[in-house]
Design an enzyme around this catalytic site. Structure first.
Site, PDB file in Angstrom:
ATOM      1  N   ARG A 198       0.944  -1.143   0.136  1.00  0.00           N
ATOM      2  CA  ARG A 198      -0.016   0.052   0.094  1.00  0.00           C
ATOM      3  C   ARG A 198       0.802   1.336  -0.021  1.00  0.00           C
ATOM      4  NH1 ARG A 198       2.394   1.803   3.758  1.00  0.00           N
ATOM      5  NH2 ARG A 198       0.896   3.708   3.786  1.00  0.00           N
ATOM      6  N   GLY A 199       0.278   2.224  -0.063  1.00  0.00           N
ATOM      7  CA  GLY A 199       1.234   3.563  -0.248  1.00  0.00           C
ATOM      8  C   GLY A 199       1.044   3.960  -1.784  1.00  0.00           C
ATOM      9  N   ALA A 200       0.773   5.198  -2.046  1.00  0.00           N
ATOM     10  CA  ALA A 200       0.587   5.479  -3.695  1.00  0.00           C
ATOM     11  C   ALA A 200       1.805   4.887  -4.474  1.00  0.00           C
ATOM     12  CB  ALA A 200       0.068   7.034  -3.805  1.00  0.00           C
ATOM     13  N   ARG A 230      -7.556  -0.290  -6.556  1.00  0.00           N
ATOM     14  CA  ARG A 230      -7.830   0.767  -5.575  1.00  0.00           C
ATOM     15  C   ARG A 230      -8.056   1.770  -6.404  1.00  0.00           C
ATOM     16  NH1 ARG A 230      -4.269   1.023  -0.423  1.00  0.00           N
ATOM     17  NH2 ARG A 230      -6.015   1.940   0.239  1.00  0.00           N
ATOM     18  N   GLN A 275      -1.749   2.341   9.866  1.00  0.00           N
ATOM     19  CA  GLN A 275      -0.599   2.686   9.272  1.00  0.00           C
ATOM     20  C   GLN A 275       0.484   3.375  10.074  1.00  0.00           C
ATOM     21  OE1 GLN A 275      -3.585   3.229   7.915  1.00  0.00           O
ATOM     22  NE2 GLN A 275      -3.569   2.770   5.686  1.00  0.00           N
ATOM     23  N   ASP A 322      -2.171  10.988  -2.197  1.00  0.00           N
ATOM     24  CA  ASP A 322      -2.477   9.853  -2.987  1.00  0.00           C
ATOM     25  C   ASP A 322      -3.080  10.331  -4.660  1.00  0.00           C
ATOM     26  OD1 ASP A 322      -3.004   8.570  -0.155  1.00  0.00           O
ATOM     27  OD2 ASP A 322      -2.730   6.979  -1.606  1.00  0.00           O
ATOM     28  N   ASN A 332      -5.194  12.396   0.768  1.00  0.00           N
ATOM     29  CA  ASN A 332      -4.336  11.562   1.548  1.00  0.00           C
ATOM     30  C   ASN A 332      -5.433  10.953   2.438  1.00  0.00           C
ATOM     31  OD1 ASN A 332      -1.787  10.745   1.983  1.00  0.00           O
ATOM     32  ND2 ASN A 332      -1.762  11.563   3.922  1.00  0.00           N
ATOM     33  N   LYS A 333      -4.611   9.820   3.130  1.00  0.00           N
ATOM     34  CA  LYS A 333      -5.240   9.075   4.255  1.00  0.00           C
ATOM     35  C   LYS A 333      -6.219   9.859   5.135  1.00  0.00           C
ATOM     36  CE  LYS A 333      -5.066   5.575   4.476  1.00  0.00           C
ATOM     37  NZ  LYS A 333      -5.980   4.723   3.759  1.00  0.00           N
TER      38      LYS A 333
HETATM   39  O1  MRU Z   1      -4.551   3.181   2.281  1.00  0.00           O
HETATM   40  P1  MRU Z   1      -2.895   3.515   2.024  1.00  0.00           P
HETATM   41  O2  MRU Z   1      -2.342   2.780   3.334  1.00  0.00           O
HETATM   42  O3  MRU Z   1      -2.521   3.055   0.616  1.00  0.00           O
HETATM   43  O4  MRU Z   1      -2.870   5.030   2.103  1.00  0.00           O
HETATM   44  C1  MRU Z   1      -1.492   5.400   2.109  1.00  0.00           C
HETATM   45  C2  MRU Z   1      -1.483   6.966   2.057  1.00  0.00           C
HETATM   46  O5  MRU Z   1      -2.459   7.745   2.193  1.00  0.00           O
HETATM   47  C3  MRU Z   1      -0.067   7.557   1.935  1.00  0.00           C
HETATM   48  O6  MRU Z   1      -0.050   8.712   2.704  1.00  0.00           O
HETATM   49  C4  MRU Z   1       0.027   8.093   0.741  1.00  0.00           C
HETATM   50  O7  MRU Z   1      -0.360   6.807  -0.275  1.00  0.00           O
HETATM   51  C5  MRU Z   1       1.408   8.469   0.320  1.00  0.00           C
HETATM   52  S1  MRU Z   1       2.393   7.191   0.332  1.00  0.00           S
HETATM   53  C6  MRU Z   1       4.084   7.844   0.198  1.00  0.00           C
END
Ligand code: MRU
Length: 342
Positions: free
Chosen positions: A45-47, A85, A192, A233, A243-244
């Site tokens: 996970r994470g963009a 996603r 996270q 994201d 973002n999250k």
């Molecule tokens: O749902 P996730 O864990 O994929 O969400 C991740 C985030 O929101 C991060 O802050 C974002 O992807 C940036 S990661 C460098």
């Protein structure tokens, strides 16, 4: 530093982020369907990491595709990965990059196409690490020395191919000799912050304190927090940042308390086709993520639940957007375009 994702002869290997911090386990995806499942289930996970996984997913898909009807199979592979996603634009950016390359390779022997797609996917990974180092270099001077940096979710090595975006800025600031420590929001519901950010910063011996999400305002008011740095994201042309979920609340609290709020993200996270953050699709995840903590029910059976995985922070709360090409400031329409070379 941990290896988040790697291409190996036996498949795409990823650290299983659903098992951290208690178990450091690796998963090998042997076909594109397994890569898609790993993205959907948040094993990765994470963009930016999702983008790397998608590129590798396309490459592994074509390894096992038959020569006959390759175009149609490529389409299926890309569609399957694209449906995992909806919010992180890096997923679509990486799939498009692989599609565009594939279009230039059509007609070549399949062995050559396969090899070229593998090297491109590996390149996406290598480039991501270099990009994060550049983000760190641009962001480090913005971090006040001797203060605490607050971050939300995990925008670290685990959320990228390595080094991280927001955590890359923190790492780079420390590398330049700044004495800083980190407050990590736990980041309900998927945790996270608690599970991943604290774990990865501990690996690097960066002093880190875990707080629950609702404590952020309290510490900002105390004057201890020098700045907030988060990842993204998807960023609209206006500078609105998805973002999250919870990031928006942190940004509002930061403004109220005069704390600079920075977003660290690669250019591939910009979606300059969007004229407002309201156009960013927000993923809704399962109710169980909210009603359960580590498999234990924490709400009455049958409770109504909402679980948007992301929120959008309007540009007016964002002090700066740190990219590999420099730092964008308001008005973002102009600065983001310039940094993106558009
Ligand atoms: O749902 P996730 O864990 O994929 O969400 C991740 C985030 O929101 C991060 O802050 C974002 O992807 C940036 S990661 C460098």
């Amino acid at each position: 530093m941990v290896e988040t994702i790697e291409w190996t002869p036996s498949g795409v290997v990823m650290i299983d982020q659903t098992r951290l911090p208690l178990h450091e386990e690796y998963v090998t995806c042997r076909n594109y369907e397994e890569v898609a499942t790993a993205i959907r289930d948040m094993i990765i996970r994470g963009a930016p990491a999702i983008g790397v996984a998608a590129a590798m997913g396309v490459a592994i898909g074509v390894q096992y595709a038959a020569e006959d009807g390759l175009d149609a199979q490529m389409e299926t592979i890309c569609d399957t990965l694209a449906k995992t996603r909806p919010t992180a634009v890096n997923l679509f950016w990486a799939i498009d990059r692989m599609k565009r390359l594939y279009a230039t390779l059509r007609g070549q022997p399949i062995a050559a196409i396969r090899e070229r797609l593998i090297s491109e996917a590996k390149l996406v990974r290598e480039e991501d690490i270099a990009i994060n180092r550049a983000i760190g270099k641009h962001g480090a001077p913005l971090v006040p020395d001797g203060k605490t940096v607050l971050t939300h979710c995990n925008a670290g090595a685990l959320a990228t191919a390595g080094y991280g975006t927001a955590l890359g800025v923190i790492r780079a600031a420390i590398e330049t000799g700044k004495k800083i420590d980190v407050f990590a929001d736990e980041t309900r519901p998927f945790l996270q912050g608690a599970r991943l950010t604290v774990w990865e910063l501990q690996q690097d011996k960066i002093p880190t304190t875990l707080i629950t999400d609702n404590m952020a305002g309290h510490f900002m008011k105390s004057g201890r927090i020098g700045c907030v740095v988060v990842g993204a994201d998807r960023i609209a042309a206006t500078g609105d940042v998805a973002n999250k979920v919870g990031t928006y609340s942190v940004a509002v609290l930061a403004k109220e308390n005069g704390v600079p709020f920075y977003v660290a993200a690669p250019i591939s996270t910009l979606d300059l086709t969007l004229t407002s953050g309201d156009q960013i699709p927000i993923e809704e995840r399962s109710a169980a993520e909210v009603t359960h903590v580590f498999g234990n029910l924490v709400a009455p059976e049958g409770t109504a639940v909402k679980n948007p995985a992301f929120d959008v922070t309007p540009f007016r709360y964002v002090t700066g957007i740190i990219t590999e090409n420099g730092v964008a400031h308001a008005p973002y329409e102009e600065s983001l375009k310039r940094l993106a070379g558009k």
